[in-house]
Scaffold this active site. Structure first.
Site, PDB file in Angstrom:
ATOM      1  CD  GLU A 163      -2.824  -1.015   2.452  1.00 57.09           C
ATOM      2  OE1 GLU A 163      -3.984  -0.580   2.347  1.00 57.09           O
ATOM      3  OE2 GLU A 163      -2.316  -1.411   3.537  1.00 57.09           O
ATOM      4  CE  LYS A 190      -6.445   1.470   2.554  1.00 56.07           C
ATOM      5  NZ  LYS A 190      -5.720   1.011   3.734  1.00 56.07           N
TER       6      LYS A 190
END
Length: 120
Positions: free
Chosen positions: A21, A99
């Site tokens: 990420e 997200k």
């Protein structure tokens, strides 16, 4: 209290617990509700008596596209702190950080956190 809404602000950031990420990044969507008294702005038609949402967008962009954080909770907290410190007319803010593509298995639309902070 009057409310100003900024919906679905879209950014690309590098927040997350997993190394991929932080390396690859991902999309983040932010929804805001800003609480303030807008009566003077409505009466005068003068931006000086309101909050410039272009400046709010830029403040949020700098946080979401800025240095990585592990948790979206930290991103939301940074946004709310910046809004309350940088925009004196805002009395309270509700921040939702979405997200859409977290690296977890399964079928879902998104994951999100939402927090509300008020001026002390």
């Amino acid at each position: 209290m009057d409310k100003m809404y900024l919906n679905k602000l879209a950014f690309y950031g590098y927040h997350g617990v997993f190394p991929e990420e932080n390396k690859l990044g991902q999309r983040f969507i932010v929804d805001l509700i800003l609480e303030m008294d807008m009566s003077q702005a409505g009466k005068t038609d003068n931006l000086e008596h309101s909050v410039n949402y272009a400046e709010v967008y830029e403040a949020v962009r700098q946080i979401v596209e800025g240095p990585p954080k592990k948790l979206v909770e930290s991103v939301g907290e940074a946004i709310s702190s910046e809004l309350l410190e940088g925009f004196p007319l805002i009395q309270a803010c509700q921040v939702k950080v979405i997200k859409p593509d977290p690296p977890i298995p399964g079928h879902y639309e998104s994951v999100a956190i939402e927090l509300r902070r008020t001026r002390a």
